[in-house]
Design a protein around this motif. Sequence first.
Motif, PDB file in Angstrom:
ATOM      1  N   LEU A 140       0.845  -1.196   0.000  1.00 25.64           N
ATOM      2  CA  LEU A 140       0.000   0.000   0.000  1.00 25.64           C
ATOM      3  C   LEU A 140       0.886   1.254   0.000  1.00 25.64           C
ATOM      4  O   LEU A 140       1.716   1.407  -0.885  1.00 25.64           O
ATOM      5  CB  LEU A 140      -0.973  -0.028   1.173  1.00 25.64           C
ATOM      6  N   ASP A 141       0.780   2.114   1.025  1.00 21.48           N
ATOM      7  CA  ASP A 141       1.591   3.333   1.040  1.00 21.48           C
ATOM      8  C   ASP A 141       2.810   3.220   1.943  1.00 21.48           C
ATOM      9  O   ASP A 141       3.505   4.202   2.189  1.00 21.48           O
ATOM     10  CB  ASP A 141       0.741   4.540   1.453  1.00 21.48           C
ATOM     11  N   GLY A 142       3.066   2.022   2.459  1.00 20.26           N
ATOM     12  CA  GLY A 142       4.243   1.819   3.295  1.00 20.26           C
ATOM     13  C   GLY A 142       4.040   2.141   4.754  1.00 20.26           C
ATOM     14  O   GLY A 142       4.951   1.956   5.569  1.00 20.26           O
ATOM     15  N   GLU A 143       2.842   2.615   5.119  1.00 25.39           N
ATOM     16  CA  GLU A 143       2.571   2.974   6.518  1.00 25.39           C
ATOM     17  C   GLU A 143       1.186   2.507   6.952  1.00 25.39           C
ATOM     18  O   GLU A 143       1.061   1.691   7.875  1.00 25.39           O
ATOM     19  CB  GLU A 143       2.702   4.477   6.719  1.00 25.39           C
ATOM     20  N   GLY A 144       0.138   3.028   6.348  1.00 27.98           N
ATOM     21  CA  GLY A 144      -1.210   2.663   6.743  1.00 27.98           C
ATOM     22  C   GLY A 144      -1.459   1.170   6.623  1.00 27.98           C
ATOM     23  O   GLY A 144      -1.234   0.590   5.565  1.00 27.98           O
ATOM     24  N   ALA A 164       2.294  -2.882  -6.418  1.00 26.47           N
ATOM     25  CA  ALA A 164       2.119  -2.797  -7.870  1.00 26.47           C
ATOM     26  C   ALA A 164       1.650  -1.422  -8.343  1.00 26.47           C
ATOM     27  O   ALA A 164       2.030  -0.976  -9.425  1.00 26.47           O
ATOM     28  CB  ALA A 164       1.134  -3.867  -8.334  1.00 26.47           C
ATOM     29  N   ASP A 165       0.823  -0.764  -7.560  1.00 26.39           N
ATOM     30  CA  ASP A 165       0.236   0.510  -7.975  1.00 26.39           C
ATOM     31  C   ASP A 165       1.293   1.622  -7.912  1.00 26.39           C
ATOM     32  O   ASP A 165       1.811   1.925  -6.836  1.00 26.39           O
ATOM     33  CB  ASP A 165      -0.932   0.856  -7.045  1.00 26.39           C
ATOM     34  N   PRO A 166       1.630   2.249  -9.047  1.00 27.71           N
ATOM     35  CA  PRO A 166       2.672   3.282  -9.024  1.00 27.71           C
ATOM     36  C   PRO A 166       2.313   4.497  -8.173  1.00 27.71           C
ATOM     37  O   PRO A 166       3.203   5.166  -7.640  1.00 27.71           O
ATOM     38  CB  PRO A 166       2.832   3.663 -10.504  1.00 27.71           C
ATOM     39  N   LEU A 167       1.020   4.795  -8.033  1.00 25.20           N
ATOM     40  CA  LEU A 167       0.626   5.915  -7.168  1.00 25.20           C
ATOM     41  C   LEU A 167       0.892   5.588  -5.703  1.00 25.20           C
ATOM     42  O   LEU A 167       1.417   6.415  -4.947  1.00 25.20           O
ATOM     43  CB  LEU A 167      -0.848   6.254  -7.388  1.00 25.20           C
ATOM     44  N   ASN A 183       8.356  -1.721  -7.271  1.00 22.88           N
ATOM     45  CA  ASN A 183       7.097  -1.323  -7.874  1.00 22.88           C
ATOM     46  C   ASN A 183       6.728  -2.376  -8.921  1.00 22.88           C
ATOM     47  O   ASN A 183       6.941  -2.206 -10.114  1.00 22.88           O
ATOM     48  CB  ASN A 183       7.244   0.058  -8.515  1.00 22.88           C
ATOM     49  N   SER A 184       6.177  -3.470  -8.450  1.00 22.17           N
ATOM     50  CA  SER A 184       5.810  -4.599  -9.305  1.00 22.17           C
ATOM     51  C   SER A 184       4.812  -5.446  -8.518  1.00 22.17           C
ATOM     52  O   SER A 184       4.321  -5.017  -7.482  1.00 22.17           O
ATOM     53  CB  SER A 184       7.044  -5.413  -9.694  1.00 22.17           C
ATOM     54  N   SER A 200      -6.914   1.217  -7.498  1.00 21.87           N
ATOM     55  CA  SER A 200      -7.996   1.633  -6.610  1.00 21.87           C
ATOM     56  C   SER A 200      -7.481   1.722  -5.179  1.00 21.87           C
ATOM     57  O   SER A 200      -8.002   1.062  -4.270  1.00 21.87           O
ATOM     58  CB  SER A 200      -9.176   0.659  -6.689  1.00 21.87           C
ATOM     59  N   LYS A 201      -6.423   2.510  -4.966  1.00 17.99           N
ATOM     60  CA  LYS A 201      -5.825   2.728  -3.646  1.00 17.99           C
ATOM     61  C   LYS A 201      -5.600   1.409  -2.899  1.00 17.99           C
ATOM     62  O   LYS A 201      -4.732   0.640  -3.255  1.00 17.99           O
ATOM     63  CB  LYS A 201      -6.697   3.692  -2.831  1.00 17.99           C
ATOM     64  N   ASN A 202      -6.451   1.092  -1.887  1.00 19.91           N
ATOM     65  CA  ASN A 202      -6.211  -0.104  -1.073  1.00 19.91           C
ATOM     66  C   ASN A 202      -6.943  -1.339  -1.585  1.00 19.91           C
ATOM     67  O   ASN A 202      -6.848  -2.404  -0.987  1.00 19.91           O
ATOM     68  CB  ASN A 202      -6.625   0.152   0.386  1.00 19.91           C
TER      69      ASN A 202
END
Length: 331
Positions: A140-144, A164-167, A183-184, A200-202
């Motif tokens: 995910l974002d590395g924290e949440g 996987a998600d670049p965002l 990022n894969s 789709s974010k999470n």
Amino acid sequence: MGLQANSQARNFALVILSIGLLATVFYGFHRQDRMCLIDPGNRDDPRDVRIVPNETPSLNIGKGKALSQEEIDGLFKETTAQDDPVLIRYIAQSRIDLPSYQPYDLDGPSHRDFSRGQSGLAEKLLPDVERGFFVECGALDGEGRSNSLYFERERHWEGLLIEADPLNYKDVVRRKRKAYASNSCLSPFPYPSKLKYKQSKNTGKAMHSEEEVKKYSNKDVLQVDCFTLYSFMLALNRTVIDFFSLDVEGSELPILKTIPFDKLTIKALTVEFVHGQGDPKADIVDYLKQFNYVHKGTVTRGDWTANDVVFVRKDFDKGLEFKTIRNYSPP
């Protein structure tokens, strides 16, 4: 004459010594991946002031000629073995980012456990593991909701984050995690693959069929490169994973089926189970049982931010019993 010669010799020695020191410093700056680096971190938080064991994989990073695009494209086929040396070199050179040695940039730096209970169960299963190694796929974002950040900050483990998600991956990089990152995605096949991915974010996920792809707008779908867990570990020159967190919105069982458990030692793992076909929880439990994994507990939440089964390999099982954890909130 003798004094002049001695003076010249001393000056020459000093020049050589200076050159040597400069070369050492220069080498250190340009080979940070092989050094133990001090992370100044958050001066108000002793957890952020520590030595970061930022060791580069000794297998292939920085070694060998970079592959051409034609060679890279040729790797994505069913006949490419998980331990193909060209594939491993490509992953090591181009698909893994090194750990950060800069201070963390977290939204909740005072939190200890960012997971929904998975980290707590895993720690109880592995209380004595020092200098451990984790893999978190679906970072995910590395924290949440991170199942690995606790082990990185509190236990000083190393690890690999796969998102996987670049965002989302931009956020992983921004957090300045002290772990390798890619990022894969993990391939659901026993070979490297390119899959369509729904952003789709999470709840983003890789899709395995054209029928599934057609359900979504093209603007929300992109192509991602996927590699097997075994290939990643070979690129990192490792065969032991102390804790594996797998949360990929439905591809968990196919990914587990790509793992050569006779070649990789995975001590404990948590696996999301709600998005698969049929009875995914029972299927995952039954599949891992044949590789001597004991189902130790389940983590669930009413808001669906956690639906994971927790396992430990039988030879690492200390006999601890857990109940299902519901509606867990991290401190």
